[in-house]
Design a protein around this motif. Structure first.
Motif, short mmCIF file in Angstrom:
data_model
loop_
_atom_site.label_atom_id
_atom_site.label_comp_id
_atom_site.label_asym_id
_atom_site.label_seq_id
_atom_site.Cartn_x
_atom_site.Cartn_y
_atom_site.Cartn_z
N ALA A 70 -84.08 -20.42 -50.52
CA ALA A 70 -83.27 -20.17 -49.48
C ALA A 70 -82.54 -18.69 -50.08
N VAL A 71 -81.93 -17.47 -48.81
CA VAL A 71 -81.11 -16.63 -49.51
C VAL A 71 -80.07 -16.59 -48.43
N LEU A 72 -79.13 -16.00 -49.54
CA LEU A 72 -77.62 -16.00 -49.07
C LEU A 72 -77.42 -14.43 -49.12
N GLU A 73 -77.69 -14.22 -47.34
CA GLU A 73 -77.13 -12.91 -47.48
C GLU A 73 -75.70 -12.49 -46.29
N ILE A 74 -74.94 -11.45 -47.71
CA ILE A 74 -73.94 -11.44 -47.32
C ILE A 74 -73.48 -9.83 -46.59
N THR A 75 -72.61 -9.53 -45.80
CA THR A 75 -72.39 -8.27 -45.21
C THR A 75 -70.71 -7.96 -45.20
N ASP A 76 -70.80 -6.27 -45.70
CA ASP A 76 -69.36 -6.43 -45.93
C ASP A 76 -68.83 -5.73 -45.30
N VAL A 77 -67.87 -5.45 -44.72
CA VAL A 77 -67.40 -4.58 -43.43
C VAL A 77 -66.01 -4.61 -43.82
N ALA A 78 -65.86 -2.89 -43.60
CA ALA A 78 -64.37 -2.71 -43.94
C ALA A 78 -63.31 -2.78 -42.88
N PRO A 79 -62.49 -3.31 -43.39
CA PRO A 79 -60.69 -3.73 -42.49
C PRO A 79 -60.63 -3.11 -41.85
N VAL A 80 -60.41 -2.08 -41.76
CA VAL A 80 -59.91 -1.04 -41.45
C VAL A 80 -60.40 0.01 -40.07
N SER A 81 -60.70 0.49 -39.26
CA SER A 81 -61.11 1.57 -37.76
C SER A 81 -61.62 3.03 -38.61
N VAL A 82 -62.93 2.62 -39.67
CA VAL A 82 -63.43 4.38 -40.08
C VAL A 82 -64.96 4.20 -39.50
N PRO A 83 -65.39 5.41 -39.45
CA PRO A 83 -66.80 5.66 -38.85
C PRO A 83 -67.67 4.79 -40.16
N HIS A 84 -68.96 4.21 -40.12
CA HIS A 84 -69.78 3.43 -41.04
C HIS A 84 -69.17 2.99 -42.25
N ARG A 85 -68.72 1.48 -40.74
CA ARG A 85 -67.77 0.79 -41.52
C ARG A 85 -68.61 0.09 -42.02
N ILE A 86 -69.68 -0.32 -42.35
CA ILE A 86 -70.11 -1.81 -43.24
C ILE A 86 -70.30 -0.67 -44.38
N ARG A 87 -69.49 -1.40 -45.67
CA ARG A 87 -69.56 -1.12 -46.70
C ARG A 87 -70.96 -1.50 -48.00
N GLY A 88 -70.94 -2.57 -47.92
CA GLY A 88 -72.08 -3.23 -48.28
C GLY A 88 -72.80 -3.69 -48.06
N ARG A 89 -74.13 -4.47 -48.75
CA ARG A 89 -74.78 -5.74 -48.45
C ARG A 89 -75.26 -6.62 -49.91
N ALA A 90 -75.09 -7.92 -49.99
CA ALA A 90 -75.07 -8.56 -51.12
C ALA A 90 -76.58 -9.70 -50.51
N ARG A 91 -77.29 -9.67 -51.52
CA ARG A 91 -78.39 -11.27 -51.82
C ARG A 91 -78.75 -12.13 -52.74
N VAL A 92 -78.59 -13.04 -52.85
CA VAL A 92 -78.84 -14.10 -53.63
C VAL A 92 -79.26 -15.26 -53.67
N SER A 93 -80.64 -14.93 -53.66
CA SER A 93 -81.56 -16.54 -54.02
C SER A 93 -81.85 -17.45 -54.52
N GLY A 94 -82.76 -18.55 -54.80
CA GLY A 94 -82.72 -19.31 -54.94
C GLY A 94 -83.33 -20.59 -54.10
N TRP A 95 -82.22 -21.41 -55.41
CA TRP A 95 -83.69 -22.60 -54.54
C TRP A 95 -82.08 -24.22 -53.79
N LEU A 96 -82.33 -23.81 -52.85
CA LEU A 96 -81.82 -25.23 -52.03
C LEU A 96 -81.76 -26.55 -52.11
N THR A 97 -80.31 -27.17 -53.29
CA THR A 97 -80.14 -28.56 -52.75
C THR A 97 -78.80 -29.35 -51.69
N SER A 98 -78.78 -30.11 -51.57
CA SER A 98 -77.69 -31.34 -51.03
C SER A 98 -77.04 -31.66 -52.01
#
Length: 233
Positions: A70-98
């Motif tokens: 599985a892959v956890l995808e995270i999107t970081d958006v600036a909490p203020v009004s500004v052009p180009h608000r997406i500040r970054g993205r991160a991905r963590v992949s690995g093995w999923l269990t309950s």
């Protein structure tokens, strides 16, 4: 500057939007599962809480004994009004269990065993080793960053504009009165990033380092006071 592992750990443990991509789940029917909470264990595994009847939980439960990636995808958006608000993205992949018995009734905790991760943000794109992620700590200001940036943007724009004078004579000329606005776009224990905006297609970022890393909001106030004093002198 914060390391790639620290930046990724901060995003994982923040309130940024995230979705879990699990093979076998049909996005058209179930969508991408969004965890209700995210924490990191002492070995660097990511724990994700879902309703017990969610598609992600059912898939992980049925796959017990098999390797479910599985892959956890995270999107970081600036909490203020500004052009180009997406500040970054991160991905963590690995093995999923309950992991039964940890969450409250009606809930289930899933464990994403860390395999690899990457971050692509205002600092650049980097990969993260498992040991570095395990040993990193989230930025101490992360819990307060959104509120602090919104306060700076609404109450201290004139002081933020004066920071342009710290960037050297050539840049300062572009920051003449009534030209670009100044929006605080990111904040961490090492410094403040400000986006100077003339128009949506004409803006630039400047990073202002603190004299020393701050540990809490009290230290941040002192650091900002010192920074604004330097810009005003």
């Amino acid at each position: 500057m914060p390391s790639a592992a620290e930046r990724t750990r901060t995003l994982v443990q923040s309130t940024c939007s995230a979705q879990l991509l699990v093979p076998g789940l049909d996005p058209a029917r179930a969508g991408h599962p969004v965890p209700d909470s995210r924490t990191v264990g002492p070995e660097g595994d990511v724990f994700l809480e879902f309703p017990a009847d969610s598609p992600a939980v059912r898939t992980a439960t049925h796959a017990q004994g098999d390797e479910l990636t599985a892959v956890l995808e995270i999107t970081d958006v600036a909490p203020v009004s500004v052009p180009h608000r997406i500040r970054g993205r991160a991905r963590v992949s690995g093995w999923l269990t309950s992991v039964p018995g940890i969450a409250e009734p009606g809930r289930m905790m899933l464990r994403l065993e860390f395999g690899e991760a990457s971050v692509d943000d205002l600092w650049g794109a980097e990969g993260i080793e498992p040991e570095d992620f395990r040993d990193a700590a989230p930025d101490p200001l992360a819990r307060h960053e959104a509120e602090l940036l919104q306060h700076l943007a609404s109450a201290h724009e004139e002081q933020l504009r004066t920071l342009c004078g710290l960037l050297g004579e050539r840049t300062a000329r572009t920051c003449a009165p009534d030209r670009p606005s100044a929006v605080p776009v990111a904040l961490d224990r090492f410094g403040l990033r400000v986006r100077f905006v003339e128009s949506r297609d004409a803006c630039f970022d400047a990073r202002f380092e603190f004299p020393e890393p701050v540990r809490d909001v009290t230290g941040l106030r002192r650091a900002l006071h010192t920074l604004f004093e330097a810009a005003a002198s």
